[in-house]
Design a protein around this motif. Structure first.
Motif, PDB file in Angstrom:
ATOM      1  N   VAL A   6      29.164  82.904  16.217  1.00  0.00           N
ATOM      2  CA  VAL A   6      29.093  81.799  17.177  1.00  0.00           C
ATOM      3  C   VAL A   6      28.956  82.430  18.554  1.00  0.00           C
ATOM      4  N   VAL A   7      27.750  82.429  19.088  1.00  0.00           N
ATOM      5  CA  VAL A   7      27.487  83.077  20.373  1.00  0.00           C
ATOM      6  C   VAL A   7      28.145  82.303  21.501  1.00  0.00           C
ATOM      7  N   LYS A   8      28.056  80.989  21.421  1.00  0.00           N
ATOM      8  CA  LYS A   8      28.718  80.164  22.435  1.00  0.00           C
ATOM      9  C   LYS A   8      29.005  78.785  21.855  1.00  0.00           C
ATOM     10  N   ALA A   9      30.037  78.148  22.404  1.00  0.00           N
ATOM     11  CA  ALA A   9      30.402  76.786  22.014  1.00  0.00           C
ATOM     12  C   ALA A   9      31.054  76.142  23.220  1.00  0.00           C
ATOM     13  N   ARG A  10      30.239  75.439  24.013  1.00  0.00           N
ATOM     14  CA  ARG A  10      30.759  74.833  25.240  1.00  0.00           C
ATOM     15  C   ARG A  10      31.873  73.831  24.929  1.00  0.00           C
ATOM     16  N   GLY A  11      32.874  73.811  25.786  1.00  0.00           N
ATOM     17  CA  GLY A  11      33.952  72.833  25.646  1.00  0.00           C
ATOM     18  C   GLY A  11      35.026  73.226  24.666  1.00  0.00           C
ATOM     19  N   GLY A  12      35.058  74.474  24.219  1.00  0.00           N
ATOM     20  CA  GLY A  12      36.088  74.882  23.270  1.00  0.00           C
ATOM     21  C   GLY A  12      36.083  76.384  23.084  1.00  0.00           C
ATOM     22  N   ALA A  13      37.043  76.847  22.341  1.00  0.00           N
ATOM     23  CA  ALA A  13      37.148  78.282  22.071  1.00  0.00           C
ATOM     24  C   ALA A  13      36.174  78.669  20.966  1.00  0.00           C
ATOM     25  N   SER A  14      35.740  79.945  21.002  1.00  0.00           N
ATOM     26  CA  SER A  14      34.922  80.472  19.911  1.00  0.00           C
ATOM     27  C   SER A  14      35.242  81.946  19.762  1.00  0.00           C
ATOM     28  N   SER A  15      35.180  82.428  18.527  1.00  0.00           N
ATOM     29  CA  SER A  15      35.634  83.790  18.272  1.00  0.00           C
ATOM     30  C   SER A  15      34.623  84.838  18.716  1.00  0.00           C
ATOM     31  N   GLY A  16      33.351  84.592  18.520  1.00  0.00           N
ATOM     32  CA  GLY A  16      32.323  85.576  18.853  1.00  0.00           C
ATOM     33  C   GLY A  16      32.230  86.702  17.845  1.00  0.00           C
ATOM     34  N   ASP A  17      33.126  86.721  16.850  1.00  0.00           N
ATOM     35  CA  ASP A  17      33.131  87.784  15.849  1.00  0.00           C
ATOM     36  C   ASP A  17      31.953  87.630  14.891  1.00  0.00           C
ATOM     37  N   LEU A  18      31.530  88.746  14.332  1.00  0.00           N
ATOM     38  CA  LEU A  18      30.573  88.703  13.228  1.00  0.00           C
ATOM     39  C   LEU A  18      31.362  88.530  11.937  1.00  0.00           C
ATOM     40  N   ARG A  19      31.020  87.507  11.161  1.00  0.00           N
ATOM     41  CA  ARG A  19      31.731  87.248   9.910  1.00  0.00           C
ATOM     42  C   ARG A  19      30.717  87.210   8.764  1.00  0.00           C
ATOM     43  N   GLU A  20      31.054  87.821   7.688  1.00  0.00           N
ATOM     44  CA  GLU A  20      30.184  87.803   6.515  1.00  0.00           C
ATOM     45  C   GLU A  20      30.301  86.449   5.820  1.00  0.00           C
ATOM     46  N   PHE A  21      29.191  85.977   5.271  1.00  0.00           N
ATOM     47  CA  PHE A  21      29.257  84.728   4.505  1.00  0.00           C
ATOM     48  C   PHE A  21      28.367  84.820   3.268  1.00  0.00           C
ATOM     49  N   THR A  22      28.696  83.984   2.291  1.00  0.00           N
ATOM     50  CA  THR A  22      27.940  83.958   1.030  1.00  0.00           C
ATOM     51  C   THR A  22      27.451  82.541   0.759  1.00  0.00           C
ATOM     52  N   ILE A  23      26.409  82.463  -0.059  1.00  0.00           N
ATOM     53  CA  ILE A  23      25.869  81.167  -0.479  1.00  0.00           C
ATOM     54  C   ILE A  23      26.038  81.061  -1.983  1.00  0.00           C
ATOM     55  N   GLY A  24      26.797  80.059  -2.421  1.00  0.00           N
ATOM     56  CA  GLY A  24      27.031  79.867  -3.842  1.00  0.00           C
ATOM     57  C   GLY A  24      26.756  78.447  -4.281  1.00  0.00           C
ATOM     58  N   ALA A  25      27.184  78.120  -5.476  1.00  0.00           N
ATOM     59  CA  ALA A  25      26.946  76.785  -6.026  1.00  0.00           C
ATOM     60  C   ALA A  25      27.668  75.696  -5.250  1.00  0.00           C
ATOM     61  N   ASP A  26      28.679  76.078  -4.462  1.00  0.00           N
ATOM     62  CA  ASP A  26      29.388  75.091  -3.646  1.00  0.00           C
ATOM     63  C   ASP A  26      29.063  75.245  -2.169  1.00  0.00           C
TER      64      ASP A  26
END
Length: 463
Positions: free
Chosen positions: A436-456
Motif C-alpha cells: 500500500v503505497v499510500k492511503a489518504r485519510g488513514g494509516a498504512s503500513s507501506g510494507d511489502l507483504r507476500e500474498f497467494t491466490i487460491g480457491a478462496d
C-alpha cells in the motif's frame, strides 16, 4: 440598453452548465457546424426541453421532412408525436422545392407570418430554425444581409428564444459570416479525427452580456441524444465521507489501518501481468456489493462471461448481484471510441445506473488513445466527476514487464489509495507481493507483504 441576463434551458444538462443556465432568453443563438456534427439533434433537444417543461414549441425545418424529424424525436425518447397530437408542437415544412424559381423581390415576410401563426396556435416562446442556409437560397447580394438582420431583429422584438442552425463557415474557429456577428450567442460544433478515432467537440464562441465556459468540450451523440461532460477539475468541492468499506481481504484491510478505504475514494491498483490486479479489484467489488453498494464493472479486455467464469474459480460469484441488478457489467474494446468519448460514455452509464462503486480494468488500455498529458487530463476530469457524486472508483493499471512497480501513467497523485502488486524471485520461486503505497485519510503500513491466490481468493501472509 438593458441586457436581459435570463436564460432558457438548452434541453442538454451539460450545455446548460457551459452556458451558465442555457441560451440567452428572448434572443437568437446560432449553432454552426459541418455535416454530421449534430446540429439538428441540438435543435430537437431544445424543442424537447420546452415540451418537457409543459410549454409549446415550433420548429422550422428547411432540410429534413417533418415526418423524419418526428421519427428522430420518438427514437430519442422525446415524445414528438405525442406533443404534435396534443397541439403543443408544430413542425413547419419550409424546404425549398428543387423546381421552384423566384421572380422579382423576395423577402422573409411570408415565412415570419407562418411562424407567427404557429406560435399563436401552440403558445410557444421557443423556436428552432434548421437550417438558415436553405432559407437564404432565394436571397442574394445585399438583400441576403438585410433580410437576415431583419429576421434576427424580429426574433428579438417578439421575445422569442430561438436556436438557428447554420453550416459552418470556412476555417475552424474563425468567425467571419455576418450571421455570427448578428447573433447574441454563437456555438461551433466540429468533428475531429485523432489517432483514426472521431470525436465531436463544442465551443462557445461568444455570448453577449454573460459569462460562459471557454474550453473546447467533447460531447457524445448516441441513441440517447447529446451528452456533454463539462468538467474542468478546477473546482474541488467533493464531499469528504468518513465511512469506510472493507476491501474484502482481511490482510489488505490491516495494511490500510484495519477498516478498509474511505467511501468516495479513488483507488488505483498497479502491477504487471499475472500479479493479481483483476482479482484484487474483484475482491473489492464483491465486498462493496455485499455491503449493499450498487456497482459497475467496465472491462476493456474481457467479456462479462469470461470474468464471471474466472472469478468463480477463486470463490467470487457475481451472478446473484448481476441478476438482482446491483451489478452492471460492460465490456468494450478501447479502440471502439476516442479518449473523451470513453469518459463521457462511462460517466453517462454511471449516472444512469446511480452507481456507488465502479471498477475500470485496466485503465491503461486507454493510454494508446492519446498523449500522456491527454490521458492524464481525461482521468482528472473523470475522477473529479465521480468524486463529486460520492462514487468510489477503482482503476487497475497494467505495467510493462520490468517496470518494477513504477507507474507509467503518472496519475498516482489523482488517487487517494495506491496499491502496487508485483512478482519477485525468492528461494528459486516466483512470489507475489503487495504494497500500500499510500492511503489518504488513514494509516498504512507501506510494507511489502507476500500474498497467494487460491480457491478462496487472495490471502495475504499473516492473515
Amino acid at each position: 440598453m438593458t441586457i436581459n441576463h435570463a436564460k432558457v434551458s438548452s434541453g442538454i444538462r451539460g450545455l446548460d452548465t457551459i452556458l451558465d443556465g442555457g441560451y440567452p432568453a428572448g434572443t437568437a443563438a446560432l449553432l454552426t457546424g459541418g455535416p454530421g456534427s449534430g446540429k439538428t439533434v441540438f435543435g430537437l433537444s431544445f424543442i424537447h426541453g420546452a415540451l418537457a417543461a409543459g410549454e409549446g414549441a415550433v420548429m422550422v425545418t428547411c432540410d429534413e421532412r417533418p415526418e423524419r424529424l418526428l421519427n428522430y424525436m420518438d427514437a430519442l425518447g422525446m415524445a414528438g408525436s405525442r406533443a404534435l397530437d396534443e397541439g403543443r408542437l408544430q413542425l413547419l415544412d419550409m424546404r425549398p422545392g428543387a423546381d421552384e424559381q423566384v421572380a422579382g423581390a423576395y423577402d422573409l415576410g411570408v415565412i415570419r407570418l407562418r411562424i407567427e401563426s404557429a406560435l399563436a396556435a401552440t403558445g410557444a416562446t421557443r423556436l428552432v430554425i434548421d437550417s438558415l442556409d436553405n432559407l437564404q437560397i432565394a436571397l442574394a447580394g445585399d438583400r441576403l444581409r438585410s433580410e437576415i438582420v431583419a429576421l434576427f431583429e424580429w426574433l428579438r422584438d417578439a421575445g422569442l428564444t430561438t436556436l438557428v442552425t447554420l453550416a459552418a463557415s470556412t476555417g475552424a474557429g474563425v468567425m467571419h459570416r455576418f450571421e455570427e456577428y448578428a447573433s447574441d450567442c454563437v456555438i461551433h460544433l466540429s468533428q475531429q479525427l485523432r489517432e483514426r478515432l472521431m470525436t465531436r467537440y463544442l465551443r462557445v464562441v461568444k455570448m453577449r452580456g454573460a459569462g460562459h465556459g471557454t474550453n473546447e468540450y467533447p460531447f457524445l451523440l448516441d441513441g440517447g441524444g447529446v451528452t456533454i461532460l463539462p468538467v474542468t477539475g478546477t473546482e474541488l468541492k467533493a464531499a469528504a465521507p468518513t465511512t469506510r468499506t472493507t476491501t474484502g481481504v482481511a490482510g489488505l484491510d490491516a495494511m490500510m489501518g484495519g477498516a478498509g478505504y474511505l467511501d468516495g475514494s479513488t483507488i488505483m491498483v498497479s502491477g504487471s501481468a499475472g500479479t493479481g490486479k483483476s482479482l484484487l479489484s474483484a475482491s473489492l467489488l464483491h465486498a462493496a456489493l455485499q455491503a449493499g453498494r450498487k456497482a459497475a464493472l467496465i472491462s476493456l479486455e474481457e467479456s462479462p462471461q469470461e470474468i464471471r467464469r474466472n472469478l468463480r474459480a477463486v470463490g467470487i460469484d457475481l451472478a446473484p448481484f448481476v441478476e438482482s441488478g446491483a451489478l452492471e457489467m460492460y465490456s468494450m474494446r478501447s479502440v471502439e471510441m476516442g479518449l473523451e468519448s470513453h469518459l463521457i460514455y462511462i460517466s453517462k452509464r454511471v449516472d444512469q445506473a446511480a452507481v456507488q462503486f465502479i471498477v475500470i480494468d485496466p485503465i491503461s488500455a486507454l493510454a494508446d488513445l492519446g498523449s500522456p498529458l491527454q490521458v492524464k487530463m481525461m482521468l482528472m476530469r473523470f475522477t473529479h466527476h465521480l468524486k463529486a457524486r460520492g462514487v468510489s472508483v477503482l482503476l487497475t493499471e497494467l505495467l510493462p514487464d520490468g517496470a518494477r512497480g513504477t507507474s507509467t501513467m503518472n496519475i498516482s497523485s489523482l488517487n487517494d489509495v495506491w496499491i502496487r502488486t508485483r512478482q519477485v524471485e525468492s528461494g528459486g520461486a516466483v512470489k507475489r507481493v503487495i504494497q500500500v503505497v499510500k492511503a489518504r485519510g488513514g494509516a498504512s503500513s507501506g510494507d511489502l507483504r507476500e500474498f497467494t491466490i487460491g480457491a478462496d481468493g487472495i490471502r495475504i501472509e499473516g492473515d
